[in-house]
Design a protein around this motif. Structure first.
Motif, short mmCIF file in Angstrom:
data_model
loop_
_atom_site.label_atom_id
_atom_site.label_comp_id
_atom_site.label_asym_id
_atom_site.label_seq_id
_atom_site.Cartn_x
_atom_site.Cartn_y
_atom_site.Cartn_z
N PRO A 91 0.87 -1.34 -0.27
CA PRO A 91 0.25 0.33 -0.17
C PRO A 91 0.27 1.24 0.19
O PRO A 91 0.29 2.77 -0.50
N GLU A 92 2.03 1.51 0.36
CA GLU A 92 2.93 2.20 0.74
C GLU A 92 3.82 3.16 -0.80
O GLU A 92 3.79 3.93 -0.76
N SER A 93 3.65 2.09 -1.16
CA SER A 93 4.01 1.97 -3.10
C SER A 93 2.86 3.72 -3.67
O SER A 93 3.49 4.08 -4.50
N GLY A 94 1.72 3.74 -3.33
CA GLY A 94 0.95 4.61 -4.39
C GLY A 94 0.36 4.37 -5.38
O GLY A 94 -0.01 5.74 -6.37
N LEU A 95 0.95 3.49 -5.76
CA LEU A 95 0.20 3.09 -6.89
C LEU A 95 -1.56 3.29 -7.17
O LEU A 95 -1.79 2.70 -6.09
N THR A 96 -2.53 2.87 -8.01
CA THR A 96 -3.40 2.88 -8.12
C THR A 96 -3.79 1.00 -8.60
O THR A 96 -3.08 0.01 -9.78
N PRO A 97 -4.31 0.79 -7.75
CA PRO A 97 -4.39 -0.60 -8.22
C PRO A 97 -5.17 -1.16 -9.61
O PRO A 97 -6.30 -1.09 -9.74
N PHE A 98 -4.30 -2.55 -10.14
CA PHE A 98 -4.91 -2.57 -11.52
C PHE A 98 -4.86 -1.62 -12.56
O PHE A 98 -5.36 -1.37 -13.40
N GLU A 99 -3.88 -0.64 -12.00
CA GLU A 99 -3.96 0.60 -13.48
C GLU A 99 -2.56 0.04 -14.19
O GLU A 99 -1.98 -0.51 -13.82
N ARG A 100 -2.86 -0.26 -15.20
CA ARG A 100 -2.12 -0.72 -16.65
C ARG A 100 -0.67 0.47 -15.96
O ARG A 100 -0.71 1.64 -16.41
N ILE A 101 0.18 -0.27 -16.49
CA ILE A 101 1.96 -0.06 -15.93
C ILE A 101 2.32 0.17 -17.59
O ILE A 101 2.77 -1.03 -17.99
N ARG A 102 3.35 1.05 -17.79
CA ARG A 102 4.78 0.38 -18.61
C ARG A 102 6.21 0.88 -17.91
O ARG A 102 6.11 1.89 -17.01
N LEU A 103 6.39 -0.35 -17.58
CA LEU A 103 7.48 -0.25 -17.14
C LEU A 103 9.03 0.80 -16.74
O LEU A 103 9.05 1.29 -16.12
N CYS A 104 9.08 0.96 -17.89
CA CYS A 104 9.42 1.97 -19.00
C CYS A 104 8.79 3.54 -18.11
O CYS A 104 9.79 4.24 -17.99
N ASP A 105 8.12 3.72 -17.21
CA ASP A 105 7.46 5.58 -16.99
C ASP A 105 7.89 5.43 -15.40
O ASP A 105 7.58 5.93 -14.70
N LEU A 106 8.41 4.08 -14.52
CA LEU A 106 8.08 4.04 -13.29
C LEU A 106 9.50 4.46 -13.06
O LEU A 106 10.70 4.04 -13.53
N PRO A 107 9.23 5.33 -11.46
CA PRO A 107 10.82 5.35 -11.01
C PRO A 107 11.31 4.23 -10.34
O PRO A 107 11.17 3.19 -10.32
N PRO A 108 13.49 4.53 -10.40
CA PRO A 108 13.03 3.33 -9.36
C PRO A 108 13.09 2.89 -8.59
O PRO A 108 12.35 3.04 -8.18
N LEU A 109 13.08 1.42 -8.36
CA LEU A 109 12.35 -0.01 -8.03
C LEU A 109 13.14 -0.79 -6.28
O LEU A 109 14.83 -0.92 -7.44
#
Length: 306
Positions: A171-189
């Motif tokens: 839950p701390e990630s701040g991402l929206t559940p089931f929102e489609r993502i592109r890995l290239c758009d993500l900050p360092p993980l």
């Protein structure tokens, strides 16, 4: 030529080594060598050429293997057919599955199978795909469900289902559940990933490289439950197959995101020895596993809106 000699010949052919074939055939290496020599003398032709790395089949050996495999399969099919004429599904199944299948499709399939076929004895194992495949090759498992199409002499791989790789976070990630993502758009993980012994790790590394995703920190763990629990209570994430998290997908305990670019299919294969057809009981069990894997896809599409 007798049936036992034919089985031993096939073992040597598929293993490419007298020592490995002897372990598989449960006999001594000198005894196996004598049997193959006797077979060659009886047929009047060399079946293998010997070298320091093992053995290589001759043209005659390749022809005998193709015909011999058909004979062994025909005998196995006949035995299975006769045993099932009673109408009762009986016998024993020894099978293995990778952790994501053990966590998802297996329990439901097992419940249905034991209810319908209570007289079948089951022995189940969970391990890495490579380990399971080795056990199939050695004859220790009737079949296994893994995430890689195996290329090995005498082993047949059949596609059972195609799932997807997903990003799983707390839950701390701040991402929206089931929102489609592109890995290239993500900050360092910060990622918790399986070790390189696990087949799916190669796929994950490939996806990270293709997306040029920056990995800020990494923990390697082959314990799926440990990984998911740690992710749930931390700011770390993991990349794993849909089957691994479908049971928690609608609880809100984990934030799960479909990856749309680059798309990352996870394929599940049934692997078995070509010369050992599935028994009626095993065939029914595999059919239930296939149905449960398909049901996971349907459930995932409902949740993700895909």
């Amino acid at each position: 030529m007798d049936f036992r000699q034919l089985e031993q010949f096939v073992a040597v052919y598929e293993e490419g080594s007298f020592s490995r074939a002897a372990r598989r055939a449960n006999c001594t290496q000198p005894g196996l060598s004598v049997q193959i020599r006797n077979l060659e003398n009886e047929l009047g032709v060399a079946l293998f050429t010997r070298n320091r790395r093992g053995v290589e089949p001759t043209v005659a050996g390749k022809r005998l293997y193709a015909r011999g495999l058909s004979i062994l399969n025909a005998v196995a099919d006949t035995e299975m057919l006769v045993r099932e004429l009673s109408g009762n599904v009986m016998g024993a199944i020894t099978a293995g599955t990778v952790p994501s299948v053990s966590r998802s499709a297996l329990p439901a399939a097992l419940s249905r199978f034991t209810e319908n076929y209570p007289d079948v004895e089951l022995t189940l194992d969970e391990a890495y795909g490579g380990t399971l495949t080795e056990r199939v090759v050695a004859g220790e498992l009737d079949f296994a469900v893994v995430t890689s199409a195996v290329k090995h002499e005498g082993i047949e791989a059949t596609l059972l289902a195609e799932h997807e790789l997903t990003l799983v976070s707390g839950p701390e990630s701040g991402l929206t559940p089931f929102e489609r993502i592109r890995l290239c758009d993500l900050p360092p993980l910060r990622l918790v990933l399986p070790t390189e012994r696990h087949e799916i790790r190669r796929m994950i590394d490939s996806q990270i490289a293709r997306a040029e995703l920056t990995v800020a920190a990494m923990i390697e763990s082959d314990g799926l439950n440990t990984t998911l629990e740690y992710v749930r209570h931390s700011g770390w994430s993991t990349l794993t197959a849909v089957a691994s998290i479908i049971d928690a997908a609608d609880t809100g305990a984990l934030i799960i995101n479909p990856i749309v670019r680059p798309r990352a299919p996870v394929e599940y294969y049934l692997v078995r020895q070509t010369r050992r057809p599935l028994t009626g009981a095993a065939d029914r069990f595999v059919a239930l596993l296939r149905e449960e894997l398909a049901a996971i896809i349907v459930r995932w599409k409902e949740l993700s809106g895909n």
